[in-house]
Design an enzyme around this catalytic site. Sequence first.
Site, PDB file in Angstrom:
ATOM      1  CB  THR A   3      69.375 -15.730  71.547  1.00 22.34           C
ATOM      2  OG1 THR A   3      69.464 -17.127  71.827  1.00 22.34           O
ATOM      3  CG2 THR A   3      68.039 -15.430  70.879  1.00 22.34           C
ATOM      4  CD  GLU A  62      65.951  -6.242  64.292  1.00 22.41           C
ATOM      5  OE1 GLU A  62      65.476  -5.212  63.773  1.00 22.41           O
ATOM      6  OE2 GLU A  62      66.185  -6.362  65.500  1.00 22.41           O
ATOM      7  CG  HIS A  75      69.178 -19.476  69.233  1.00 19.06           C
ATOM      8  ND1 HIS A  75      70.090 -18.582  69.748  1.00 19.06           N
ATOM      9  CD2 HIS A  75      69.899 -20.350  68.482  1.00 19.06           C
ATOM     10  CE1 HIS A  75      71.310 -18.914  69.335  1.00 19.06           C
ATOM     11  NE2 HIS A  75      71.209 -19.987  68.581  1.00 19.06           N
TER      12      HIS A  75
END
Length: 131
Positions: free
Chosen positions: A33, A41, A67
Amino acid sequence: MIVIGTKCRLEQTVTEELTARAAGSGALPVFGTPFMAAMMENAAQTCLQTFLEEGKGSVGTRLDITHDSPTPVGMQVFAEAEITHVSENGRMVDFKVSAWDGKGPIGQGTHTRAVISNERFMAKCSGKLDG
């Protein structure tokens, strides 16, 4: 001018170094994750940077993701960021982020970035070292 609807997509292959076990966020050898979040990002930062003048950058200020599905080592993963909103002053930019592998969606959410002056930001950061 930052254009709402602009998208950026990145891809990479899941390696042992990109697993939850390697990150310390889990015990299994599946896409971690933290790496999915970083990829999202990175897609947003890459998308936004194309609109910024020299000396400007952006920093993440908020990330709200899920996730939802595991991805094994050796499989390709993709992350996409789409600009969904720009504040009136142009300093805060919101994104829809998503990730998937060859079998379908693996994660999704939202992300916000602040437009900054790189030099001023680093000076403020370095100032924390001054007693």
